[in-house]
Design a protein around this motif. Structure first.
Motif, PDB file in Angstrom:
ATOM      1  N   ALA A 173      -6.946   2.502   6.941  1.00 10.03           N
ATOM      2  CA  ALA A 173      -6.827   1.630   5.772  1.00 10.03           C
ATOM      3  C   ALA A 173      -6.781   0.163   6.181  1.00 10.03           C
ATOM      4  O   ALA A 173      -7.423  -0.690   5.555  1.00 10.03           O
ATOM      5  N   ARG A 174      -6.019  -0.134   7.219  1.00 12.65           N
ATOM      6  CA  ARG A 174      -5.906  -1.525   7.674  1.00 12.65           C
ATOM      7  C   ARG A 174      -7.272  -2.089   8.032  1.00 12.65           C
ATOM      8  O   ARG A 174      -7.596  -3.239   7.694  1.00 12.65           O
TER       9      ARG A 174
ATOM     10  N   THR B 184     -15.709   4.245   3.632  1.00  9.56           N
ATOM     11  CA  THR B 184     -15.764   4.372   5.094  1.00  9.56           C
ATOM     12  C   THR B 184     -14.493   4.975   5.668  1.00  9.56           C
ATOM     13  O   THR B 184     -14.440   5.298   6.853  1.00  9.56           O
ATOM     14  N   MET B 185     -13.460   5.149   4.825  1.00 10.09           N
ATOM     15  CA  MET B 185     -12.171   5.644   5.320  1.00 10.09           C
ATOM     16  C   MET B 185     -12.070   7.157   5.354  1.00 10.09           C
ATOM     17  O   MET B 185     -11.069   7.698   5.799  1.00 10.09           O
ATOM     18  N   ALA B 186     -13.053   7.876   4.835  1.00  4.33           N
ATOM     19  CA  ALA B 186     -12.941   9.329   4.737  1.00  4.33           C
ATOM     20  C   ALA B 186     -12.534   9.932   6.074  1.00  4.33           C
ATOM     21  O   ALA B 186     -13.015   9.512   7.128  1.00  4.33           O
TER      22      ALA B 186
ATOM     23  N   GLU C  10       0.822  -1.207   0.000  1.00  9.87           N
ATOM     24  CA  GLU C  10       0.000   0.000   0.000  1.00  9.87           C
ATOM     25  C   GLU C  10       0.858   1.259   0.000  1.00  9.87           C
ATOM     26  O   GLU C  10       0.528   2.254  -0.665  1.00  9.87           O
ATOM     27  N   ALA C  11       1.965   1.225   0.724  1.00 11.89           N
ATOM     28  CA  ALA C  11       2.860   2.391   0.726  1.00 11.89           C
ATOM     29  C   ALA C  11       3.422   2.640  -0.665  1.00 11.89           C
ATOM     30  O   ALA C  11       3.434   3.779  -1.162  1.00 11.89           O
TER      31      ALA C  11
END
Length: 329
Positions: free
Chosen positions: A155-156, A245-247, A23-24
């Motif tokens: 994110a996780r 849902t991460m906003a 992801e990074a």
């Protein structure tokens, strides 16, 4: 077309994994191709941008992404465990043979860019081992200063919720339904998993041959992808569901007044949020309360069979039960 030949044992041993290093590395595309895609991550990365621009290694990090958004395969090794930590994955990058670095970088950049970016070309010419160390150090700084403090916990939670959903689908509906749901680029027939690929011409045949097949959800791909080089262990990265849902400041989910009157406002809001499997930490962040307060309410909702819980790695993820869905509507 990329075709993976799967025997019964290969299919039975297919697994899901969540990779922080992947992801990074894939997130670097946001800095090189702003606005191109990943709208669900835009708000987060606008908050992160000032810290990224202050990194001394920002130019080196940008140079890792080719103009067509490819990144070198060695920077995204297949996860060895379902939930590896960032440092253990970065150790694999540090251990990569420096003599192979030129091949990896040229395979990524030259087909489209015709030359390597200056930070990479200069480093290769002077000291490949030193360049490899610089790349690993740059990724570590990027992780520690930009991603780990606030973005990665959110994110996780989304990625692990995706894995819980996919694992349940595989168990309940089988491989064909799972692959169709992962992405439209995937097709499953007669023991062959096919991936439409846009990064190369011609076909590629890959025998999984009991090497295992790992699926990894990502916030930074538009469709299912695999490695540029076919010599790497079989793995597929696919778009994670539930990224909305991460906003950083999600809009409040509407809660029926009758539900608030029945359960009380805190429990009703929690029940409304649990469309997808979600951790206590994530719920606390979205509600602006402490994890302890969320745990107390979740315990009551679980005891009354309005939510279910599933362990994913170190996290416990909660979601509405069928009874909770009925009550919510």
């Amino acid at each position: 077309m990329h075709r993976l030949q799967l025997e019964l044992d290969d299919l039975a041993s297919a697994a899901f994994a969540c990779s922080p290093l992947q992801e990074a590395v894939l997130s670097l595309r946001i800095w090189t191709h702003p606005g191109a895609y990943h709208p669900a991550q835009t708000a987060w990365f606008e908050l992160i941008r000032p810290e990224f621009e202050r990194l001394p290694q920002a130019a080196l990090l940008r140079s890792l992404v080719a103009s067509n958004r490819y990144v070198p395969d060695f920077l995204t090794p297949r996860p060895a465990t379902p939930f590896p930590d960032f440092r253990s994955e970065l150790a694999l990058v540090r251990a990569f043979p420096p003599e192979r670095l030129a091949t990896e970088l040229t395979r990524t950049h030259l087909p489209h860019d015709r030359c390597l970016p200056a930070p990479l070309a200069d480093g290769l010419a002077a000291d490949p081992a030193g360049l490899l160390a610089e790349i690993a150090d740059a990724l570590a700084a990027y992780w520690d200063r930009c991603l780990a403090p606030a973005w990665w916990p959110r994110a996780r939670s989304a990625l692990q919720a995706d894995i819980v959903h996919r694992s349940r689908m595989l168990a309940e509906r089988g491989a064909a339904a799972l692959f169709a749901d992962l992405d439209g680029r995937l097709a499953w027939a007669d023991g062959v998993l096919s991936i439409r690929r846009n990064w190369a011409s011609g076909d590629a045949e890959v025998m999984v041959a009991r090497r295992g097949l790992v699926f990894s959800p990502s916030c930074f791909v538009r469709g299912a992808v695999t490695s540029i080089g076919d010599e790497y262990p079989p793995s597929i990265v696919y778009p994670a569901r539930g990224q909305a849902t991460m906003a950083p400041s999600p809009r409040a989910t509407p809660v029926p007044e009758a539900l608030e009157l029945l359960l009380g406002a805190p429990k009703a809001r929690l029940l409304a949020l649990l469309e997808e499997p979600t951790s206590t930490t994530e719920l606390a962040a979205r509600l602006g309360v402490t994890p302890g307060a969320v745990s107390q309410h979740l315990s009551v909702l679980h005891a009354t069979r309005l939510v279910t819980r599933t362990r994913s790695g170190r996290l416990v993820l909660y979601t509405r039960s069928a009874l909770g869905d009925q009550l919510r509507t």
